[in-house]
Design an enzyme around this catalytic site. Structure first.
Site, PDB file in Angstrom:
ATOM      1  N   GLN A 161       3.326   7.935  15.478  1.00 55.05           N
ATOM      2  CA  GLN A 161       2.677   9.240  15.463  1.00 55.05           C
ATOM      3  C   GLN A 161       2.180   9.552  14.062  1.00 55.05           C
ATOM      4  O   GLN A 161       2.832   9.234  13.075  1.00 55.05           O
ATOM      5  CB  GLN A 161       3.659  10.345  15.889  1.00 55.05           C
ATOM      6  CG  GLN A 161       4.025  10.337  17.354  1.00 55.05           C
ATOM      7  CD  GLN A 161       4.945  11.492  17.695  1.00 55.05           C
ATOM      8  OE1 GLN A 161       6.002  11.645  17.094  1.00 55.05           O
ATOM      9  NE2 GLN A 161       4.540  12.309  18.653  1.00 55.05           N
ATOM     10  N   GLU A 169       4.145   1.820  -0.692  1.00 55.01           N
ATOM     11  CA  GLU A 169       4.978   2.037  -1.877  1.00 55.01           C
ATOM     12  C   GLU A 169       4.141   2.122  -3.154  1.00 55.01           C
ATOM     13  O   GLU A 169       4.512   2.815  -4.100  1.00 55.01           O
ATOM     14  CB  GLU A 169       6.032   0.934  -2.010  1.00 55.01           C
ATOM     15  CG  GLU A 169       7.041   0.886  -0.868  1.00 55.01           C
ATOM     16  CD  GLU A 169       8.047   2.044  -0.901  1.00 55.01           C
ATOM     17  OE1 GLU A 169       7.699   3.142  -1.379  1.00 55.01           O
ATOM     18  OE2 GLU A 169       9.173   1.844  -0.432  1.00 55.01           O
ATOM     19  N   VAL A 222      -9.405   1.645  13.126  1.00 49.64           N
ATOM     20  CA  VAL A 222      -9.505   1.802  14.564  1.00 49.64           C
ATOM     21  C   VAL A 222     -10.853   2.377  15.002  1.00 49.64           C
ATOM     22  O   VAL A 222     -11.447   1.904  15.987  1.00 49.64           O
ATOM     23  CB  VAL A 222      -8.319   2.638  15.095  1.00 49.64           C
ATOM     24  CG1 VAL A 222      -8.345   4.067  14.583  1.00 49.64           C
ATOM     25  CG2 VAL A 222      -8.285   2.620  16.609  1.00 49.64           C
ATOM     26  N   VAL A 223     -11.388   3.367  14.289  1.00 53.59           N
ATOM     27  CA  VAL A 223     -12.659   3.973  14.711  1.00 53.59           C
ATOM     28  C   VAL A 223     -13.800   2.963  14.611  1.00 53.59           C
ATOM     29  O   VAL A 223     -14.568   2.780  15.560  1.00 53.59           O
ATOM     30  CB  VAL A 223     -12.974   5.239  13.886  1.00 53.59           C
ATOM     31  CG1 VAL A 223     -14.375   5.756  14.206  1.00 53.59           C
ATOM     32  CG2 VAL A 223     -11.953   6.336  14.168  1.00 53.59           C
ATOM     33  N   ASP A 280       3.873  -0.266  12.263  1.00 55.68           N
ATOM     34  CA  ASP A 280       2.727   0.589  12.597  1.00 55.68           C
ATOM     35  C   ASP A 280       3.255   1.939  13.078  1.00 55.68           C
ATOM     36  O   ASP A 280       4.070   1.990  14.002  1.00 55.68           O
ATOM     37  CB  ASP A 280       1.885  -0.064  13.688  1.00 55.68           C
ATOM     38  CG  ASP A 280       0.528   0.596  13.848  1.00 55.68           C
ATOM     39  OD1 ASP A 280      -0.212   0.635  12.853  1.00 55.68           O
ATOM     40  OD2 ASP A 280       0.226   1.074  14.956  1.00 55.68           O
ATOM     41  N   TYR A 293       0.834  -1.213   0.000  1.00 57.44           N
ATOM     42  CA  TYR A 293       0.000   0.000   0.000  1.00 57.44           C
ATOM     43  C   TYR A 293       0.862   1.254   0.000  1.00 57.44           C
ATOM     44  O   TYR A 293       0.691   2.140  -0.841  1.00 57.44           O
ATOM     45  CB  TYR A 293      -0.918  -0.032   1.228  1.00 57.44           C
ATOM     46  CG  TYR A 293      -1.916   1.099   1.281  1.00 57.44           C
ATOM     47  CD1 TYR A 293      -2.971   1.168   0.379  1.00 57.44           C
ATOM     48  CD2 TYR A 293      -1.818   2.096   2.251  1.00 57.44           C
ATOM     49  CE1 TYR A 293      -3.899   2.203   0.437  1.00 57.44           C
ATOM     50  CE2 TYR A 293      -2.746   3.132   2.326  1.00 57.44           C
ATOM     51  CZ  TYR A 293      -3.775   3.177   1.408  1.00 57.44           C
ATOM     52  OH  TYR A 293      -4.691   4.204   1.462  1.00 57.44           O
TER      53      TYR A 293
END
Length: 316
Positions: free
Chosen positions: A278, A149, A189-190, A275, A147
């Protein structure tokens, strides 16, 4: 209603694409939604089907497309790790071959073309917040590289077509976005936290939850898409589009638990490979050139998002 322009939206049945199609139709434009429905959903566009200015086509943009249009929004590509890592070769092909095919179409019909790039081009950033001039810290052989690259190569292709062929291009780097029409199973995540909270299941946090993200409500982002496309031709981007307000993953989880009245507890698991620790956009360029910045606070945007998932889960 007078139709002023024709827009092609690849990935038009996806989360962002369906919102964009709806907005363009509301503005009086004609829209061709192209999607192979790998992650896009017909339910996202079902209410648009009766609009005489809306058309949908099942097509995979890794193959050439021969249509006529004035403007192209190239949004097609699985965007969540669960989906883009399921078939990483196809993910890279969608970004790279897809870009080549859409740029070739734009060249043939002399259309303006918008590329939905991503904050993932910055990788696990060594500077914070991330400005457009930062070149990134990406692992080219990691699990996320298909994704990261792929999107970086797509940007290269867009700027080479612009320099070599004079194409009118717009490149936007999208940061975390949320809202209604997110897929139940996309693993972001949401949506994960909302679904787990609504079902009183443990909230899965990878790492210790101190890693940060910035969350932009979908309506704000679609407004930025339109402003980017309508900006002066000499403005190509890349431009960061996202919300500069930063939250830790743990803060997000606790906010959602509180808003849903859930009895869910936090459950910590190891952090996935590469991952980012920040992630926050520097949107100075968007503020200056597009006169845009997001206006929806996190809790205000979470309300309709929670209601959307609550309805889906209730119907199931």
């Amino acid at each position: 209603m007078k139709v002023s322009k024709h827009f092609l939206v690849t990935g038009g049945a996806g989360f962002l694409g369906s919102h964009l199609c709806e907005k363009l139709l509301d503005q009086g434009h004609e829209v061709l939604c192209v999607d192979n429905f790998y992650t896009g959903q017909k339910d996202n566009i079902i209410k648009l089907m009766d609009n005489p200015y809306f058309e949908t086509m099942r097509h995979d943009i890794t193959f050439p497309l021969y249509v006529e249009t004035d403007n192209i929004f190239n949004l097609a590509c699985p965007a969540s790790p669960i989906h883009y890592q399921f078939d990483p070769v196809q993910t890279t092909k969608t970004s790279v071959h897809g870009a080549i095919n859409m740029l070739g179409l734009a060249k043939r019909v002399k259309a303006k073309i918008f590329q939905a790039s991503t904050s993932e081009v910055y990788g696990d950033p060594e500077c914070h917040p991330q400005p457009e001039g930062y070149w990134g810290n990406v692992n080219p052989v990691g699990l996320r590289a298909c994704y990261d690259e792929g999107k970086r190569c797509a940007e290269t292709l867009f700027f080479d077509y612009h320099r070599q062929h004079g194409l009118k291009i717009k490149v936007a780097r999208i940061f975390n976005t949320y809202g209604p029409k997110m897929a139940l199973n996309d693993g972001r995540v949401v949506s994960n936290f909302i679904i787990q909270s609504l079902q009183n299941q443990p909230i899965t946090i990878y790492g210790d939850g101190s890693q940060t993200r910035s969350f932009c409500y979908v309506d704000d982002l679609i407004d930025a898409f339109i402003k980017t496309m309508e900006s002066a031709d000499e403005f190509t981007g890349p431009v960061n589009l996202g919300n500069p307000k930063e939250f830790s993953i743990r803060e997000l989880a606790e906010t959602i638990i509180d808003m849903t009245g859930s009895s869910s507890k936090l459950e910590f698991k190891p952090l996935p490979e590469n991952d980012p620790c920040q992630r926050r956009p520097d949107i100075s360029l968007a503020r200056d050139v597009l006169k845009w910045e997001p206006s929806t606070p996190l809790e205000q945007g979470l309300k309709p998002t929670i209601a959307y998932f609550d309805k889906i889960l209730s119907n199931r």
